[in-house]
Write an enzyme that holds these catalytic residues in place. Structure first.
Site, PDB file in Angstrom:
ATOM      1  N   TYR A   1       0.835  -1.129   0.042  1.00 19.09           N
ATOM      2  CA  TYR A   1       0.043   0.053  -0.019  1.00 19.09           C
ATOM      3  C   TYR A   1       0.768   1.300   0.043  1.00 19.09           C
ATOM      4  CZ  TYR A   1      -3.450   3.425   1.578  1.00 19.09           C
ATOM      5  OH  TYR A   1      -4.286   4.665   1.652  1.00 19.09           O
TER       6      TYR A   1
ATOM      7  N   MET B   1       3.007   5.997  -2.746  1.00 21.00           N
ATOM      8  CA  MET B   1       4.542   6.594  -3.130  1.00 21.00           C
ATOM      9  C   MET B   1       4.509   6.818  -4.713  1.00 21.00           C
ATOM     10  SD  MET B   1       7.184   5.251  -0.406  1.00 21.00           S
ATOM     11  CE  MET B   1       8.585   6.462  -1.063  1.00 21.00           C
TER      12      MET B   1
ATOM     13  N   GLN C   1       1.943   6.882  -6.958  1.00 23.28           N
ATOM     14  CA  GLN C   1       0.893   7.758  -7.320  1.00 23.28           C
ATOM     15  C   GLN C   1       1.498   9.145  -6.917  1.00 23.28           C
ATOM     16  OE1 GLN C   1      -2.590   6.688  -4.984  1.00 23.28           O
ATOM     17  NE2 GLN C   1      -3.121   5.142  -6.335  1.00 23.28           N
TER      18      GLN C   1
ATOM     19  N   HIS D   1     -12.548  73.428  12.338  1.00 26.24           N
ATOM     20  CA  HIS D   1     -11.900  73.003  10.882  1.00 26.24           C
ATOM     21  C   HIS D   1     -13.022  72.636   9.769  1.00 26.24           C
ATOM     22  CE1 HIS D   1      -8.354  70.876   9.188  1.00 26.24           C
ATOM     23  NE2 HIS D   1      -9.416  70.356   8.490  1.00 26.24           N
ATOM     24  N   GLU D   2     -13.853  71.904  10.127  1.00 26.70           N
ATOM     25  CA  GLU D   2     -14.979  71.607   8.796  1.00 26.70           C
ATOM     26  C   GLU D   2     -15.688  72.706   8.600  1.00 26.70           C
ATOM     27  OE1 GLU D   2     -14.432  68.865   7.255  1.00 26.70           O
ATOM     28  OE2 GLU D   2     -12.893  68.017   8.794  1.00 26.70           O
TER      29      GLU D   2
ATOM     30  N   HIS E   1     -13.610  74.903   6.208  1.00 25.69           N
ATOM     31  CA  HIS E   1     -13.769  74.368   4.774  1.00 25.69           C
ATOM     32  C   HIS E   1     -15.115  74.659   4.127  1.00 25.69           C
ATOM     33  CE1 HIS E   1     -10.010  71.828   4.473  1.00 25.69           C
ATOM     34  NE2 HIS E   1     -10.511  71.316   5.745  1.00 25.69           N
TER      35      HIS E   1
ATOM     36  N   ASP F   1      -4.892  68.278   3.738  1.00 22.55           N
ATOM     37  CA  ASP F   1      -5.242  69.373   3.057  1.00 22.55           C
ATOM     38  C   ASP F   1      -4.134  70.309   2.406  1.00 22.55           C
ATOM     39  OD1 ASP F   1      -7.840  68.585   3.803  1.00 22.55           O
ATOM     40  OD2 ASP F   1      -7.608  70.071   5.550  1.00 22.55           O
TER      41      ASP F   1
END
Length: 650
Positions: free
Chosen positions: A137, A142, A144, A436-437, A440, A512
């Protein structure tokens, strides 16, 4: 890999060893297991310890009983029956004759049979058979494994082609939207594959190769599959990276195999995705002209040039880097035709949305036209992802259909990232982000000519602590100098607001500033928008350097020009900063008002933002503890503004 294959046999070997050991243990006599020798047996007779015994002549098995343990029968395999009779039998007979008053030693001799002999050797035979079976076996496995490795080695030069399954729904031009002109050019290819006689009779030569060029996600691969689906011919798909391996010659071998299979299945379509992986400009490497990639490219050039005219094989390739492809690959006779698949316009985006909305439950408030209008710059893949994210949100909220709320949320998720409401932010950081925003948004509103603000938020999303989203009004193919200067002003709005209100600056404006500096430098060096330097482009003209082609090159301008370029970039950014500072200083009350609104309600939509900037009544969101919506007018002076804020806080 090989070690794993040998490891799988270890359990089988262990089982066989245990089984053989058990059989050997069972077949071994008890006396043998105690390491009793023949002379120990003879001595036991001499010492009158034996009560009775039976000897089998056939297999030499001795069964005896001792005075010490008269209830138990012991066994022993004598090495020689003749020797035992000579050493023991005469002694036993003489002992029985001379000791009539004592108990005689009982004895018996059996002739035995072949069956008994077979039974005695059967465990040994069975063990040998098991060992032979296990070895057979293992040898088979092996072999295969070796055969499999050999087959893999032999097939290493085969092309890893992906074929469309016959039972899979074929892609047609009806599944591709937003690329009408591109489909018209490819329809000619389809017509030729369906009826080549028409072109052969008139003497026309159909293009051997078609190169699809465009940004990622614009539908290049989908178009190639649609051509195969419309023409109903085999579609052999492979990626450019699938040709290359660490072994020399494999790439060229796979190219030959690919074209051989295409010729056997002609008419057919070969599709090479990301061809820049193998078709890069020759000489663009440090390894000389004989590296594996260049050999693969050379073989591809030979195969494409060796096509018989109108052989029925069309090569379609896709790339988003046509600038680095080898010129020999792009000449007529190889890739005769280049088709640019760009970003879809508003009409194209609407058609794409209709295609992807076919199998989705869309609510009545969803207007695809509005989505198409507000998704400028989205590719087909982006739009498909947008609707999919909206569908996931609707399912998560246990809705039966996608509503506009999910569409808006999905749009922000695709552009900025997932909203992170659970993040704990200190009050100082919230205040900094709000101003900050607000900087913008306010600067963008009062500049004029910029895209209207869609939403301002201080809720973290993705990598951003807050964001200001603009909604493009129309598709633009070009950008003017004035628009770019205004864009720099809006990019600097956050930094300027921090400096004016907080008398300090933070690292939040780093991105930015980077974007503003890049725009200014391109205005000077790439677009020729500097009055001092004139309409001249400076630099090598390549976005990135790859070794061999640009390695070791120098810039095409002097140190004096470099200093002037830096001065011009600094002038553009500085003027934008000053203009932004003037705008925010003149509208400080609105800047504070918007920041306070964001501090309290975290975000504001475009409609309410414009109302606030124009001094109109705007809607205040309903907080959890509130029961009704209150509309607040814009304060005319600072005192009224303070009263309004107090009412809002109450």
């Amino acid at each position: 890999m090989k070690n794993n294959k040998f490891l799988q046999f270890i359990p089988i070997v262990l089982v066989a060893v245990v089984l053989v050991g058990a059989l050997f243990f069972m077949s071994t006599d008890e006396t043998d297991r105690k390491k009793i020798t023949y002379y120990d047996i003879v001595e036991m007779f001499r010492s009158n310890e034996i009560v009775s015994y039976i000897l089998n002549y056939s297999n030499g098995k001795l069964e005896y009983v001792t005075k010490e343990d008269p209830e138990k029968v012991h066994t022993y395999s004598v090495p020689s029956v003749t020797l035992f009779v000579n050493d023991v039998h005469d002694y036993v007979v003489q002992y029985n004759d001379n000791n009539a008053e004592e108990t005689d030693i009982l004895y018996d001799y059996k002739a035995g049979s072949s069956g008994e002999w077979l039974t005695s050797v059967l465990p040994l035979v069975f063990s040998v058979l098991i060992l032979i079976g296990v070895m057979f076996y293992m040898t088979k496995k092996m072999n295969q494994s070796i055969t499999t490795e050999t087959n893999r080695t032999l097939s290493f030069g085969k092309a890893r082609i992906k074929r469309l399954a016959d039972d899979k729904k074929k892609t047609t031009f009806a599944d591709v939207a937003g690329v009408d002109e591109e489909k018209e050019e490819l329809a000619e290819i389809v017509d030729f594959l369906k009826d080549p006689t028409k072109y052969n009779d008139i003497g026309a030569r159909i293009p051997k190769g078609v190169l699809l060029v465009g940004p990622p996600g614009t539908g290049k691969t989908l178009l190639a599959r649609a051509v195969a689906g419309e023409a109903n011919v085999p579609f052999l798909s492979i990626s450019g990276s699938d040709f290359l391996e660490m072994y020399v010659g494999v790439g060229a071998s796979r190219v030959r195999d690919l074209f051989d299979q295409a010729k056997k299945n002609a008419p057919s379509i070969i599709f090479i995705d990301e061809i820049d992986a193998v078709g890069r400009h020759r000489g663009a490497g440090m390894g000389g002209g004989h590296d594996e990639r260049e050999q693969t490219l050379n073989q591809m050039l030979v195969e494409m040039d060796g096509f018989v005219t109108n052989s029925g094989i069309i090569v379609i390739a896709a790339t988003n880097r046509p600038d680095i492809l080898d010129p020999a690959l792009l000449r007529p006779g190889r890739f005769d035709r280049q088709i640019t698949v760009g970003y879809p316009d508003q009409k194209g985006r609407l058609e794409i949305l209709k295609v992807h909305a076919r199998n989705k439950s869309i609510g009545p408030d969803v207007v695809l036209q509005d989505i198409a209008r507000s998704t400028v710059g989205f590719t087909g893949a982006d739009l498909e992802n947008l609707l999919n994210e909206a569908a996931l949100l609707a399912a998560r909220r246990n809705k039966k259909a996608i509503t506009m709320a999910e569409i808006d949320e999905a749009t922000l998720k695709v552009i900025v990232g997932t909203e992170k409401k659970s993040h704990k932010i200190s009050e100082d950081e919230r205040r900094l982000t709000a101003f900050h925003e607000a900087g913008h948004a306010v600067s963008q509103f009062f500049l004029g000519g910029q895209d209207p603000v869609q939403q301002v938020s201080i809720i973290p999303r993705g990598m951003a602590g807050g964001f200001t989203i603009s909604r493009p009004v129309e598709d633009k193919s070009y950008n003017s100098k004035k628009k770019m200067e205004q864009h720099i002003v809006t990019l600097l709005g956050g930094r300027v607001a921090e400096a004016i209100v907080l008398n300090d600056i933070s690292t939040g404006a780093s991105n930015d500033i980077e974007r503003a500096s890049e725009i200014a430098r391109k205005m000077v060096t790439k677009y020729g928008m500097s009055e001092k330097l004139g309409p001249i482009a400076f630099g090598t003209g390549h976005d990135e350097v790859f070794l061999g082609k640009d390695y070791g090159t120098v810039r095409n301008y002097s140190e004096n020009i470099a200093a002037v370029i830096d001065e011009e970039v600094n002038r553009i950014v500085t003027q934008a900063y000053d203009l932004c500072s003037n705008i925010l200083t003149a509208n400080r009350a609105l800047l504070d008002k918007l920041a306070d609104y964001l501090m309290q309600y975290e975000k504001i939509d475009g409609e309410n933002f414009e109302k606030m900037m124009r001094g109109e009544e705007y809607t205040i969101p309903q907080l959890p503890e509130e029961t009704e919506v209150v509309a607040l007018p814009v304060a005319e002076d600072d005192s009224e503004n303070e009263e309004t804020k107090e009412k809002t806080e109450d």
